[in-house]
Enzyme design. Sequence first.
Site, PDB file in Angstrom:
ATOM      1  N   HIS B  55      28.669  23.523  11.539  1.00 22.65           N
ATOM      2  CA  HIS B  55      28.133  22.269  11.019  1.00 22.65           C
ATOM      3  C   HIS B  55      29.151  21.585  10.091  1.00 22.65           C
ATOM      4  O   HIS B  55      29.341  20.377  10.145  1.00 22.65           O
ATOM      5  CB  HIS B  55      26.832  22.558  10.279  1.00 22.65           C
ATOM      6  CG  HIS B  55      26.127  21.329   9.799  1.00 22.65           C
ATOM      7  ND1 HIS B  55      25.354  20.569  10.642  1.00 22.65           N
ATOM      8  CD2 HIS B  55      26.101  20.727   8.591  1.00 22.65           C
ATOM      9  CE1 HIS B  55      24.865  19.544   9.960  1.00 22.65           C
ATOM     10  NE2 HIS B  55      25.302  19.618   8.698  1.00 22.65           N
ATOM     11  N   GLU B  77      27.232  24.329  17.672  1.00 26.59           N
ATOM     12  CA  GLU B  77      26.199  24.353  16.643  1.00 26.59           C
ATOM     13  C   GLU B  77      24.823  24.360  17.307  1.00 26.59           C
ATOM     14  O   GLU B  77      23.917  25.102  16.918  1.00 26.59           O
ATOM     15  CB  GLU B  77      26.372  23.108  15.759  1.00 26.59           C
ATOM     16  CG  GLU B  77      25.365  22.956  14.647  1.00 26.59           C
ATOM     17  CD  GLU B  77      25.449  21.576  13.996  1.00 26.59           C
ATOM     18  OE1 GLU B  77      26.308  20.768  14.412  1.00 26.59           O
ATOM     19  OE2 GLU B  77      24.649  21.314  13.088  1.00 26.59           O
ATOM     20  N   ASN B 378      50.111  46.833  20.427  1.00 20.39           N
ATOM     21  CA  ASN B 378      50.803  48.000  20.949  1.00 20.39           C
ATOM     22  C   ASN B 378      49.922  49.243  20.820  1.00 20.39           C
ATOM     23  O   ASN B 378      49.844  50.047  21.749  1.00 20.39           O
ATOM     24  CB  ASN B 378      52.099  48.181  20.164  1.00 20.39           C
ATOM     25  CG  ASN B 378      52.952  49.271  20.758  1.00 20.39           C
ATOM     26  OD1 ASN B 378      53.640  49.041  21.738  1.00 20.39           O
ATOM     27  ND2 ASN B 378      52.864  50.461  20.210  1.00 20.39           N
TER      28      ASN B 378
END
Lengths: 120, 655
Positions: B55, B77, B378
């Site tokens: 919002h 929203e 990794n």
Amino acid sequence: MSKRVLIVDDAVVMRMMIKGILSKNGFEVVGEAQNGVEAVDKYKQLTPDLVTMDMVMPEMDGITAVKQIIAHDPNARIIMCTSMGQQALVVEAIQAGAKSFITKPFQPPKILETINKVLS
Amino acid sequence: MSDELFNREEFVAYFRDEAEELLQQIDADLLKLEECVNTGQTDPEMINSLFRALHTIKGSGGMLGFTDVQGLAHKLENLCDLLRKDRMPLSETVVDLLFHGRDLLTDYVESAVTGAPPPSGVAEYTSRLDQFVAIYEETSHVIEGRTGPELKFEDAAGGAENKQVSGAEVDAFEAEVARLLAEAETGQPVAAPQPAPEPAAPPPAAEAPAVEAPAQPEGAAAKPAAKGQDAQKRGSIHQTIRVDIERLDALLNLVGELVINRTRISDIANTLERLMNDRATAGDSTMGASHAIVAPLAKDLADSAALLARTTNEIQESIMKVRMVPIGQVFDRFPRLVRDVAKARGKEVQLLISGAETDLDKTIVDEVGEPLMHLLRNSVDHGIEPPDVRQQRGKGRAGTIRLNAYHEGNQIIIEVTDDGGGIDLDKVRARGIRQGLISSEDRLTDRELIELIFTPGFSTAEVISDVSGRGVGMDVVKKNITRLKGIFDVDSVSGQGTRFTIKLPLTLAIIQALLVRVVDELYAIPLDSVIESQRVEMPDVRTVHGHEVITLRGQVVPLVRIADFFELGGARDPEKVMIVIVGLQGRQVGLVVDSFEGEQEIVIKPLSDVVGRIPGISGATILGNGSISLIIDVHSLVSDAYVSGKAARAEFSGV
């Protein structure tokens, strides 16, 4: 003497913007709060002439803050800052004691008009 | 919006900071939400927090006229609103949609702020989102809307296809509120102490009959949030301000000058005091009356210099503290990263973060994100085994990666530890031979084998995945860390896991250094890499394969003659050498100098681009007397010595 305003909004951009508009038009921004809890605290501490209050905020939303401020000071002058689509909340806020509302995105002349109306 | 009322650029900068913070928070909330899908327990406050963040982005974006940001934020929203009103069940699909939307929103913010091209694939995404939402919206209305007419304002305000919110729409919305207020007033008495005032817009004719009292509270929407992490996360505004990092850099630079001058004044005071004493003891007949005048002045100068030194130190410390930020800023984005990589690789991984509050210099925080991201990737990709393999090995199906940060002296230590398979040294050896980095006869220690992974282009990944093992290797991580004057180290136990350790200085600007003289030049050696300094008699220096070495406590230490390295010439002392032992990651090198000139705090000035990169030099500093001293790049000297001296050392150790 210039009127003292407390700005309540969780968005820093909004606070800055309202602050900019108000300070350039002879108002004194005495404080800012970023949620309802802070708003209530600062209202008691600063007793501003006017509060601009956002609706959707963390910690405590705008309507609850309006209720608490009005409970503390029935003459508090609070203007809600609302987004479109929140009409039900606006109505609730005004019933809780907010004096008026402005709609985002703000039109500076409209903000000033609304504020002056509420202060007069 | 009239532009003269605010400085747009400044607002855009604020918007960017705020949006980045919120997007980070959205990510964190989404990760928690994903947990909820698995556990089946939902915390309404989490969805509220998500809703509020979106919002705010929508509102601020709208104020600045970023319609794409506003539009997408609105759609997301809306989705959250359906969730929080229990009109849509929480599912993996919803969370994935939100994750995807959040990423697009991030790109839109970036695009709006920097003018970068907007993200691609938005149309596909929004149509997918719209279709999904449509199923649930059939039976409900969007944000705060309950009755028919309201829906149209919602659509008008939000959709990405609506480029600008027109004044007429705002008027219509305000008129609608007025109508509802009028209804409320006639429908039920107003309880508030003050009657509802005239709203800004004139109330239109209320043609629609009042069906219900519209003002009953919608529980979820207005529920006050429990005091949660939010409160801790967002400090109180009157206690914090945002400052442009450039201003702090400028300040730090000035402090640097001040430090240099402080040292200079102290030097002058010391020199003067010494001169006075010398003359006094020598019984100089020319002193007489002038001594009486100068002596108190000299004392004043000394006192004043001491005071200046103290104040300067305090200023320096304060400014350093101001520049410190918690490393958590960087850590925040990692849970999402690990989740995505793990999901893509079909692995189960739990990321445990500790020490997020550990402070370090903002510049370093900004630079350390990239290497850490690579390490985590990794670890998920190569470290943690697939769930089935883990089970066979008697481990839990889900692997654990710990990301830990803490202070140690003047350094910050960051560790990435996984409980995976460890580095497969046989595989490293095989790959090293295949890539021609080592030969099959080389006798390498485990440590040296592990170091092979830092060689550019080295990768043990069987399959080049899209996650890691694609060119950007450990060598880049190491290079980045080294550039930050840090140390990068690996420990690995086969079958039990791997730990990467990064040690970084807390700040890059001011360091303690040992000043040494070589021929006519003064060089500064960063004190944190100095182990000891000593005098060694020439007979104790042995030559192996043309390289000078000494034996220090049983360890063979190659020597580097600074004068030779920088081709300064100068005569060698035939009897002894003065050596500064410097060490990095357990490897030591003796730097041969002419004399030691003491310790000093120095301000690092980078060499300008004109000079370019000079091997063995990492920067320069200005000394108290105004002269320039070059700072020795210990990293490169140690590596150099080891590359050239490896054979010699191996043979020598074997004796």
